[in-house]
Design a protein around this motif. Sequence first.
Motif, PDB file in Angstrom:
ATOM      1  N   SER A  93       2.207   0.798   5.493  1.00  0.00           N
ATOM      2  CA  SER A  93       1.852   1.466   4.238  1.00  0.00           C
ATOM      3  C   SER A  93       2.873   2.551   3.919  1.00  0.00           C
ATOM      4  N   TYR A  94       3.977   2.551   4.660  1.00  0.00           N
ATOM      5  CA  TYR A  94       5.024   3.566   4.516  1.00  0.00           C
ATOM      6  C   TYR A  94       4.503   4.971   4.786  1.00  0.00           C
ATOM      7  N   ASN A  95       3.363   5.048   5.492  1.00  0.00           N
ATOM      8  CA  ASN A  95       2.998   6.354   6.008  1.00  0.00           C
ATOM      9  C   ASN A  95       3.910   6.677   7.169  1.00  0.00           C
ATOM     10  N   THR A  96       4.212   7.949   7.328  1.00  0.00           N
ATOM     11  CA  THR A  96       5.026   8.353   8.467  1.00  0.00           C
ATOM     12  C   THR A  96       4.430   9.616   9.070  1.00  0.00           C
ATOM     13  N   ILE A 107       6.804  -0.608  11.031  1.00  0.00           N
ATOM     14  CA  ILE A 107       7.949  -1.280  10.405  1.00  0.00           C
ATOM     15  C   ILE A 107       9.273  -0.655  10.823  1.00  0.00           C
ATOM     16  N   ARG A 108       9.227   0.577  11.313  1.00  0.00           N
ATOM     17  CA  ARG A 108      10.485   1.199  11.727  1.00  0.00           C
ATOM     18  C   ARG A 108      10.194   2.394  12.623  1.00  0.00           C
ATOM     19  N   GLU A 130       0.838  -1.201   0.000  1.00  0.00           N
ATOM     20  CA  GLU A 130       0.000   0.000   0.000  1.00  0.00           C
ATOM     21  C   GLU A 130       0.874   1.252   0.000  1.00  0.00           C
ATOM     22  N   PRO A 171       1.696   5.292   0.748  1.00  0.00           N
ATOM     23  CA  PRO A 171       1.287   6.331   1.696  1.00  0.00           C
ATOM     24  C   PRO A 171       0.554   7.471   0.976  1.00  0.00           C
ATOM     25  N   ASP A 219       4.775   3.133   9.196  1.00  0.00           N
ATOM     26  CA  ASP A 219       3.937   1.929   9.255  1.00  0.00           C
ATOM     27  C   ASP A 219       4.008   1.147   7.948  1.00  0.00           C
TER      28      ASP A 219
END
Lengths: 570, 570
Positions: free
Chosen positions: B537-540, B480-481, A442, A444, B535
């Motif tokens: 979904s590579y949201n940060t 995830i990080r 997914e 962002p 997270d």
Amino acid sequence: MKRLGRSLNSALLHQSRQAQRTASAAPSQTQFIRTLSVLPSQAGAEKQHKQAWTQHLLRLGLGLGAGASLFAAYGGFSSSHCEQQASAGQTKTAQSGSRPIYSEDDVAEHATKDTGVWVTYQGGVYDVTNWVDQHPGGGARIMLAAGGAIDPFWAMYAQHKTAEVRKILETYRIGDLEGGADPSKQVADPYANEPKRHKALLVRSAKPFNAETPTDALGSGPSTPNELFYVRNHLPVPHVEPAAYSLRIEGEGLRHVELSLNDLKTKFKRHSVSAAMQCSGNRRHGMNEVKKIQGLDWDIGAIGSAEWSGVKLRDVLRYAGFDEDNSDGVAHVQFEGLDSDISGTCYGASIPIDKAMGSHGDVILAFSMNGRTLSTDHGFPLRLVVPGVTGARSVKWLSRIITSKEESQAHWQQHDYKAFSPGVTMDTVTEEDWRSAPALQESPVTSAICEPANGAQLEEGTEEVAVRGYAYSGGGRNIIRVDVSPDGGKTWHVATLDNPGQLPYRAWDWTRWHLDLPLPKDHSGPLELCCRAVDSSYNTQPDTVAPIWNMRGIVNNAWHRINISVRAEE
Amino acid sequence: MKRLGRSLNSALLHQSRQAQRTASAAPSQTQFIRTLSVLPSQAGAEKQHKQAWTQHLLRLGLGLGAGASLFAAYGGFSSSHCEQQASAGQTKTAQSGSRPIYSEDDVAEHATKDTGVWVTYQGGVYDVTNWVDQHPGGGARIMLAAGGAIDPFWAMYAQHKTAEVRKILETYRIGDLEGGADPSKQVADPYANEPKRHKALLVRSAKPFNAETPTDALGSGPSTPNELFYVRNHLPVPHVEPAAYSLRIEGEGLRHVELSLNDLKTKFKRHSVSAAMQCSGNRRHGMNEVKKIQGLDWDIGAIGSAEWSGVKLRDVLRYAGFDEDNSDGVAHVQFEGLDSDISGTCYGASIPIDKAMGSHGDVILAFSMNGRTLSTDHGFPLRLVVPGVTGARSVKWLSRIITSKEESQAHWQQHDYKAFSPGVTMDTVTEEDWRSAPALQESPVTSAICEPANGAQLEEGTEEVAVRGYAYSGGGRNIIRVDVSPDGGKTWHVATLDNPGQLPYRAWDWTRWHLDLPLPKDHSGPLELCCRAVDSSYNTQPDTVAPIWNMRGIVNNAWHRINISVRAEE
């Protein structure tokens, strides 16, 4: 499924050996001139080499591809550094007096790290043992050529074919190939049969072909015109004869099924989905402005929207016998394309089984795009479309579907399309870094300003400017708001969403937006416009690029900023 | 289901009338002294009043609750302003010579905007018509008291009971209640029977009770101890007799079902889920530092993790006849708690049907928390736990479940727990703003530093500091990080995740993390430490708070920053 059980490395080495055998299938009658291949340790020199390399890689912002096309990094190597490296190479040759001569068999005996890794190129022999781990495209990819000619690989990854890269290669030269380059083995250009493309596309790499939608054509309508839709190819375009095409479906919990195009079109219900497709590297250019990255220098146009029509993946998997309630640990669905490299390695990717089988996953095996048959560049005759998931998983020229307990082991799933902390660079990245970061699925939340153009000059006295753009979030998350600032983020105005209200958790399409943005009163001179979107999970975009910079330059979703100015009164 | 068909306003007005009737059930034999209730237009004065109010509301950072407890804003009204307002009130009274006398029936006739909105409080009569739309808790909530006594409401929302708020009320006084305050109608304290709480909890509001986990107890183990788990009550705690308890399930596509505790415990399979629970207002304090907001001044402790055990909502809905394949437009599941205000309005919320019925939604009707029966504060005997969704939807003291085409119309779903652009304030917010912003469900990615404490002083020569904290993302998205910076975000170090690898798309729990953070070499003096999570979904997280500031102060997920310092050599 045997193949899946093997590790990536052993599979690649196996393929490499096979490729090598094929390459040297013409009987070689050359006399063996044995030469000791022991060279003084190059460790120190190599380290220096790597550092200089990486500095250059990061400093340069050329049109570089991900994955296989990491090789493109070579294209930007500065000539001053190259000359220095080339001199070093000459010194080494001079030290050994005259160049040793090696046979193809000698080279073939150096195909592992234990024996040393040798390759040939146009009559030269090179010991690249110490380069393997430094290779921007990954060591495994160099090992495909180990013990044989790199010529076919450089034909495939044509970005290597520059004077700069050639000079670097020379620094690894240990001798000459017996008999010199064999004209009968000259490699044909794998890109000789590429389709014709629209000239308005902004080309970021010619071979493989990668090009983005021009900014002023971006998001101006609900769908992106097919001819102007961004193209992201990792390898030469395969040309498929529809009558001969068949899709193979197999794996855990499935009976092996082969489906013709006609089967696909007649056995399953048709579905359409309007979905955005976005390359993970979209907006890499913004990261390049912070610190240079290898990879295609995409601006904001590696994204588009289309209505994709075809059949549902879940219907096809059920047809092949998949039973969600008795799936016994199946966690992924893998896909292979018909696009393959010289060793026969296909483009590959996988998605989680829940996305594939979920009633609201809407994953489509698509025949058509915006009501027209898929073009060659977009995956004719069949491509996967995974809505809400990064473009790299929507495999084109789909040939094989495999259910499995494990993710795809393809390079593009394991060693690309992952983002790390900004401190991780090509110099420091470890296998553990690659292992621990999940493959991007997914995307962002992101957004971009398509109009006005970056650098626009507005008439004196302009009080407001028409701004429009797109916003998108992965995972089916709707865009709930787009804010636009005329002053670098100090104040914000809410944009009007052109296509709000997509289905909750199934918002696959981008959201186009516009507003008449009031400018600061009586302003003249430069202005920084920026936009940022909020999605239905109330995730929003980070303010700046530097903290999300990552060595592969993916998922740049910081506020999009452009500079415009209002002319001063004369 | 008739009730759902009514609009919020009409429902509230209806309830208001009923409450009023109940309140004046004792027969009133007072003589009618009719007085013209026409007053000069107060529009100008009111506008000034509202602006001053709002300025104060935004300037003050006191312990203010969301929703009903918006009333708490009154508590922070500055005395200088109040004195000014109180004088204005006296002037008005003086103008009318002597105060008019009104009967309860006179007041009861002023219960709509058309007739004017009058209320009584301890023998005073007040025309609050022009205050209705300015009320921080929403006009609808004032209308509950229209035409009657506000005494029971102020007992419920005890934050009103300050000299400051009383002074403001006086500015609206138009007369006295005939016979003065009736001691027989004195309102009992609805908070008289609140449970005993652990003294280590950091209390942000006493009535209703709201308190957070002390920072040093936060995230120090997998679960938060029940006694130290944050408490977010909107109303007085209901006390439930287990034997008399029943859960009512009804709505579209269901047969009406009533289930006793015993039914719930015996008819359905038990399930447990480890899930974080977080208040939408967690970290509001950081927003208050930008610009003051009404709402509880939560630091980073309005979050916790527990193992919740009970039965699955989907099993209960299926038991009541719900059929996903024939659900005919059912889009939401609504919930009501047994906690109610003086008018009988229950706490309410809803979640999307897909979350409720999804095989991986993991929504639980919980009896127990960390292996122990739910405490009164946490919803005894039964509460909803909606993993991955903001705490406001996990209704406590659950009494009723309703499937429906529409969202809950409860105040907390429609007029709270929504975030707007930073330019939208209490002064400018419109019904369209409330309508267009979706009710918060999934939470955005966030993180916080729990140790060292903000303000910590480190010994001279300290080279690294042990840092630990939590991270969390809604919607089942894994962390995830986590990156931690010793220098305000210029450089970042990757933390070790203590509990990585939750199930993909079902990562309901928070992720605890730690690292030994290297400090800048030979540093002495102040340092800004910050953390941010990424997270799956590579949201940060956004870099700063100001651009995500919103008038309700929710979803503050900017980087968490703390200030520490290293002592200089003496």
